[in-house]
Design an enzyme around this catalytic site. Sequence first.
Site, PDB file in Angstrom:
ATOM      1  N   LYS A 121     -54.056-116.983  -2.823  1.00  0.00           N
ATOM      2  CA  LYS A 121     -53.385-116.605  -1.583  1.00  0.00           C
ATOM      3  C   LYS A 121     -53.070-115.119  -1.561  1.00  0.00           C
ATOM      4  CE  LYS A 121     -49.337-115.991  -0.554  1.00  0.00           C
ATOM      5  NZ  LYS A 121     -47.864-115.958  -0.470  1.00  0.00           N
ATOM      6  N   ASP A 139     -50.076-120.303   2.894  1.00  0.00           N
ATOM      7  CA  ASP A 139     -48.935-120.538   2.014  1.00  0.00           C
ATOM      8  C   ASP A 139     -48.342-121.900   2.334  1.00  0.00           C
ATOM      9  OD1 ASP A 139     -47.594-120.204   4.404  1.00  0.00           O
ATOM     10  OD2 ASP A 139     -46.606-118.336   3.827  1.00  0.00           O
TER      11      ASP A 139
END
Length: 217
Positions: A121, A139
């Site tokens: 991420k 997320d």
Amino acid sequence: MTRQERADFVLRRLGQLYPDPPIPLDHSDAFTLLVAVLLSAQCTDVRVNQVTPALFKLGGTPHELAAVPVEEIESIVRPCGLGPQKARAIKELSRLLVAGHEGQVPASLEALEKLPGVGHKTAQVVMAQAFGEPSFPVDTHIHRLAQRWELTQGKSVLQTERDLKKLFPRDAWNKLHLQIIYYGREHCTARGCDGTVCEICRVCFPARQRPKRTRKA
């Protein structure tokens, strides 16, 4: 609504609400963004923005931070949580950027993911926001909303990422992931909306608004 129809509505409405969403983490270049995103793990963006000015005053480049004792870095980043781990990661990635990348953040997802403390991420955020490469960082908040809006049935953020990339046009990914984050914070919070409160939930799932029938005595 079909899944694609819901996705199309989400894209259109978020574009109206957040036509130009700002990057929530304060930074001046790819390196300071990378460090800020690393610090944001299990921490709020507000807290990170409170901490990074002192950190970047101590060292705003890989060369500078690589020379700072890890204890000094930790004393500054401690309020972000996981202080020892994050401090070691910041110092080591700074060293590796100097040793292997001439002090520059690589514009490569694969290279970024090899740096300590940099997961998938984080690497995608840097690719999107520092280098403008189409990416869809997912997320836990985006994962939550994607599931709530039934845009994915993925049990992991990686599966959610794959599903969202199929539903939304590639040139919308970078802006859309920020738009979803802002909408989740302001309108569709984990506690403030149960799937029947915010606008997107109400439009996409009108059946959820139907009152439950009570049995007659």
